[in-house]
Enzyme design. Sequence first.
Site, PDB file in Angstrom:
ATOM      1  N   GLY A  83      -9.550  -8.952  -1.311  1.00 34.61           N
ATOM      2  CA  GLY A  83      -8.603  -8.636  -0.245  1.00 34.61           C
ATOM      3  C   GLY A  83      -9.301  -8.537   1.092  1.00 34.61           C
ATOM      4  N   ALA A  84     -10.218  -9.479   1.345  1.00 35.25           N
ATOM      5  CA  ALA A  84     -11.156  -9.349   2.462  1.00 35.25           C
ATOM      6  C   ALA A  84     -10.660  -9.930   3.778  1.00 35.25           C
ATOM      7  CB  ALA A  84     -12.483 -10.012   2.089  1.00 35.25           C
ATOM      8  N   ASN A 138     -10.531  -4.077  -3.531  1.00 38.81           N
ATOM      9  CA  ASN A 138      -9.662  -3.625  -2.442  1.00 38.81           C
ATOM     10  C   ASN A 138      -8.293  -4.295  -2.451  1.00 38.81           C
ATOM     11  OD1 ASN A 138      -8.950  -2.743   0.454  1.00 38.81           O
ATOM     12  ND2 ASN A 138      -8.984  -4.976   0.580  1.00 38.81           N
ATOM     13  N   TYR A 145       4.413   0.825  -7.586  1.00 37.18           N
ATOM     14  CA  TYR A 145       3.149   1.010  -6.869  1.00 37.18           C
ATOM     15  C   TYR A 145       2.399   2.235  -7.389  1.00 37.18           C
ATOM     16  CZ  TYR A 145      -0.086   1.727  -2.966  1.00 37.18           C
ATOM     17  OH  TYR A 145      -1.211   1.915  -2.206  1.00 37.18           O
ATOM     18  N   ALA A 199       2.666   3.664 -10.283  1.00 38.48           N
ATOM     19  CA  ALA A 199       2.181   3.384 -11.638  1.00 38.48           C
ATOM     20  C   ALA A 199       0.920   2.533 -11.597  1.00 38.48           C
ATOM     21  CB  ALA A 199       3.271   2.696 -12.450  1.00 38.48           C
ATOM     22  N   LYS A 220      -1.312   2.291  -9.142  1.00 37.85           N
ATOM     23  CA  LYS A 220      -2.455   3.027  -8.605  1.00 37.85           C
ATOM     24  C   LYS A 220      -2.906   4.136  -9.562  1.00 37.85           C
ATOM     25  CE  LYS A 220      -3.174   0.817  -4.761  1.00 37.85           C
ATOM     26  NZ  LYS A 220      -4.453   0.102  -4.492  1.00 37.85           N
TER      27      LYS A 220
END
Length: 252
Positions: free
Chosen positions: A19-20, A89, A154, A156, A158
Amino acid sequence: MTNDTVIKEVAGKVAIVTGAASGIGRAVVELLRERGAKVVAEDVNPTVQDLACDGVAPLVADITVDGSAEAAVTLAEERFGALDILVNNAGRILYKELIELSREEWDWQMQTNVTGAFLHSREAQKAMMGRRSGAIVNIASYASFFAFPGISAYAASKGALAQLTRTQALEAIPHGIRANAIGVGDVVTNILDHFREDGRAFLAEHGGKAPIGRAADPREIAEIVAFLASERASFMVGAVVMADGGMSVPVG
């Protein structure tokens, strides 16, 4: 410890950051590079190629697809000679109440936040085991432990990422590899842009509800990533470090 030691805390290390292309991921790539690391910057967005320079190797890939994690590890080893750090990330979020969620939407949420992290953690650990050292940092959320209406998928995902972190930490530490996570609060990024035009403004406003009274800048999270990835955090194993401006602190 001198200031120079802190600034060069990851000098000579090789990292993969998913996710850079923007937000926290881009801030992490830039900070690790400033502090002496070489980085494979991975993202499904082709704009990640804008980060290309001496010491940063971009990789356009979907982290949820079989083979992407292997490609990232291979690029790190072939371009820079090793792999010392993985930063999971990449993430996305869906705002929809549980009874309105489709199976496809549920899967869409889980694939990046959990499956992509699993695949990259697995391959990174394999590569690190031969060197008997390494650090994995997962970008979790205060939603790993707390929730509010509309984020069931979301939260769940995380929560699963936090538990993945803890379990891998126990399995990896005998090989000298530390896994930790960060329970991130509201950060001003583009993560909401896929479904609302005012995503950054909304995150800034929502962050104002935290005790600190504001959302974070991506660089503030990157600083914690750099710490957890360095030897300064050598005794931290399986931790979920909360960086949410106090959002998760119970109010009496």
